[in-house]
Design an enzyme around this catalytic site. Structure first.
Site, PDB file in Angstrom:
ATOM      1  N   TYR A 110      26.368 -68.920  23.250  1.00  0.00           N
ATOM      2  CA  TYR A 110      27.014 -68.629  24.628  1.00  0.00           C
ATOM      3  C   TYR A 110      27.205 -67.489  24.159  1.00  0.00           C
ATOM      4  CZ  TYR A 110      28.210 -73.628  26.320  1.00  0.00           C
ATOM      5  OH  TYR A 110      27.962 -74.606  26.829  1.00  0.00           O
ATOM      6  N   LYS A 118      41.909 -93.191   2.357  1.00  0.00           N
ATOM      7  CA  LYS A 118      42.629 -93.157   3.944  1.00  0.00           C
ATOM      8  C   LYS A 118      41.557 -92.436   4.517  1.00  0.00           C
ATOM      9  CE  LYS A 118      43.556 -89.115   1.297  1.00  0.00           C
ATOM     10  NZ  LYS A 118      44.660 -88.685   0.368  1.00  0.00           N
TER      11      LYS A 118
HETATM   12  C1  LIG Z   1      44.462 -88.042  -0.529  1.00  0.00           C
HETATM   13  C2  LIG Z   1      45.186 -88.239  -2.110  1.00  0.00           C
HETATM   14  C3  LIG Z   1      45.125 -88.933  -2.841  1.00  0.00           C
HETATM   15  C4  LIG Z   1      43.147 -88.492  -3.359  1.00  0.00           C
HETATM   16  O1  LIG Z   1      43.370 -87.592  -3.819  1.00  0.00           O
HETATM   17  P1  LIG Z   1      41.190 -87.040  -3.295  1.00  0.00           P
HETATM   18  O2  LIG Z   1      42.284 -85.310  -4.095  1.00  0.00           O
HETATM   19  O3  LIG Z   1      40.759 -87.478  -3.228  1.00  0.00           O
HETATM   20  O4  LIG Z   1      41.748 -87.263  -5.210  1.00  0.00           O
HETATM   21  C5  LIG Z   1      45.508 -89.321  -4.042  1.00  0.00           C
HETATM   22  N1  LIG Z   1      47.194 -88.876  -3.940  1.00  0.00           N
HETATM   23  C6  LIG Z   1      47.818 -89.131  -3.216  1.00  0.00           C
HETATM   24  C7  LIG Z   1      49.331 -88.881  -2.915  1.00  0.00           C
HETATM   25  C8  LIG Z   1      47.040 -88.554  -1.855  1.00  0.00           C
HETATM   26  O5  LIG Z   1      47.654 -88.250  -0.479  1.00  0.00           O
END
Ligand SMILES: *Cc1c(COP(=O)(O)O)cnc(C)c1O
Length: 374
Positions: free
Chosen positions: A269, A45
């Site tokens: 800044y 993702k």
């Molecule tokens: C993002 C996510 C993962 C992966 O989690 P990590 O901590 O990056 O391994 C797995 N399951 C769900 C439902 C997620 O939203």
């Protein structure tokens, strides 16, 4: 003429994220050894946590070709479709589950995403759009996504789902980043109990509990699919840099110019940094628009000239100024500073910014060029 052109090409003025696909592959193997017989289905993702999977397909390609990955998780239905289209892998080749479920998005025959349905309403929407293979999510304590066990068992009646269309049951740990939390064992027990209750009702379903944190704490869970993301990309799920697998992503940016300042002069800044001694500053070509967070102002460190050098002043949109007075090696324009990577660990830098490495990695901007090595 020719050598001039080459010098121009090699001295890239851009901030760059260098992704070591072979290191990611070794992390995959390490996670597989934690997973036993379960299928390791990477989570890609948010463009593979910012390291690039969709517009830039090398991560998906590497995992498909070298690690035999056939199941992938993303967040949205649109991400799933886009990953399939840009990687050129159809639903015959890979199954891409969309963890955020289904809200009536258009369906595209052979580039079909597979939603993980989180509520009876989502299940009805899926069924009304034609139904077909899908996952379901059960909530085991996070109160974020997922339905109750009763709702899950009632889906054929409440949504008209064919029991054989459910290919996956997902549950998610709320405390995977805290290995010592008592919730982990309690939720793993719930996972076992509810898996048992659903097995007979949904005979095609496989069961999945662990993300990176769950895998690395070796929770005893009878699951057929695991869903690591962050650990694959070199992050430590509990935030302790010593617990990370191999570093995969190296974020660097070029020195644009250097200057000497005298005691009492300020930088950036608002003049929040003041020279206490004759000092040398380097201006680096990356700022908060590239994902080098403003929270790192006067707190971050970069690796430059063979040493850790502190951020001097406020991080700007496109630039950050570094105090290089104590760097042992000479520094000149075109040299590259490591913002995070081998020397400055992602999870350590996240601590300095008061956040988690997941946020730093996914924040790396579109303007940053991605370079893939193997
Ligand atoms: C993002 C996510 C993962 C992966 O989690 P990590 O901590 O990056 O391994 C797995 N399951 C769900 C439902 C997620 O939203």
């Amino acid at each position: 003429m020719v050598s001039r052109r080459r010098a121009f090409v090699t001295a890239s003025p851009l901030a760059r994220l260098t992704v070591d696909l072979a290191a990611m592959g070794r992390n995959f193997d390490a996670l597989q050894s934690h997973a036993g017989d379960a299928e390791v289905a990477p989570v890609l993702k948010a463009d593979a946590y910012g390291i690039g999977s969709q517009v830039r397909t090398p991560v998906t390609d590497y995992l498909y070709t070298h690690k035999n990955v056939r199941t992938i998780f993303v967040a949205t239905f649109a991400e799933a479709t886009s990953l399939m289209l840009t990687s050129g892998r159809s639903g015959q080749e890979i199954t891409v589950y969309a963890l955020n479920g289904y809200a009536g998005e258009p369906r595209r025959a052979e580039w079909e995403a597979t939603p993980v349905l989180s509520s009876p309403a989502q299940a009805r929407a899926w069924q009304e759009s034609g139904g077909g293979p899908c996952g379901i999510a059960l909530d085991i304590g996070m109160n974020r996504l997922g339905m109750s066990i009763d709702e899950a068992l009632a889906l054929p009646a409440s949504a008209g789902l064919d029991p054989h269309s459910i290919t996956l049951v997902v549950m998610h740990l709320s405390h995977a980043g805290e290995p010592a939390a008592k919730e982990n064992a309690a939720q793993a027990e719930l996972f076992a109990k509810w898996s048992g209750a659903l097995e007979a009702a949904y005979p095609q379903a496989r069961f999945s509990l662990s993300n990176s944190g769950g895998l690395m704490m070796d929770l005893p869970a009878a699951q057929q699919v695991v869903r690591p993301g962050y650990a694959l990309y070199g992050g430590a799920p509990d935030g302790n840099p010593d617990h990370a697998l191999e570093s995969v992503a190296s974020f660097t940016a070029p020195v644009i110019m250097t200057r000497e300042v005298t005691p009492g002069e300020t930088a950036g800044y608002g003049g929040t940094w003041t020279a206490k001694r004759p000092s040398r500053l380097a201006t680096i070509g990356a700022g908060y628009a590239d994902g080098y967070m403003r929270a790192l102002s006067n707190k971050g460190v970069v690796w430059l000239g063979g040493a850790e050098c502190p951020v001097a002043g406020i991080v700007s949109m496109d630039l950050v100024t570094i105090d290089i007075t104590d760097a042992p090696a000479p520094i000149s324009p075109g040299d590259r500073a490591e913002l995070f990577g081998e020397h400055i660990k992602l999870d350590r830098l996240a601590g300095l910014a008061d956040t988690i490495g997941y946020e730093l990695l996914t924040a790396v901007g579109n303007r940053v060029e991605r370079v893939y090595t193997m």
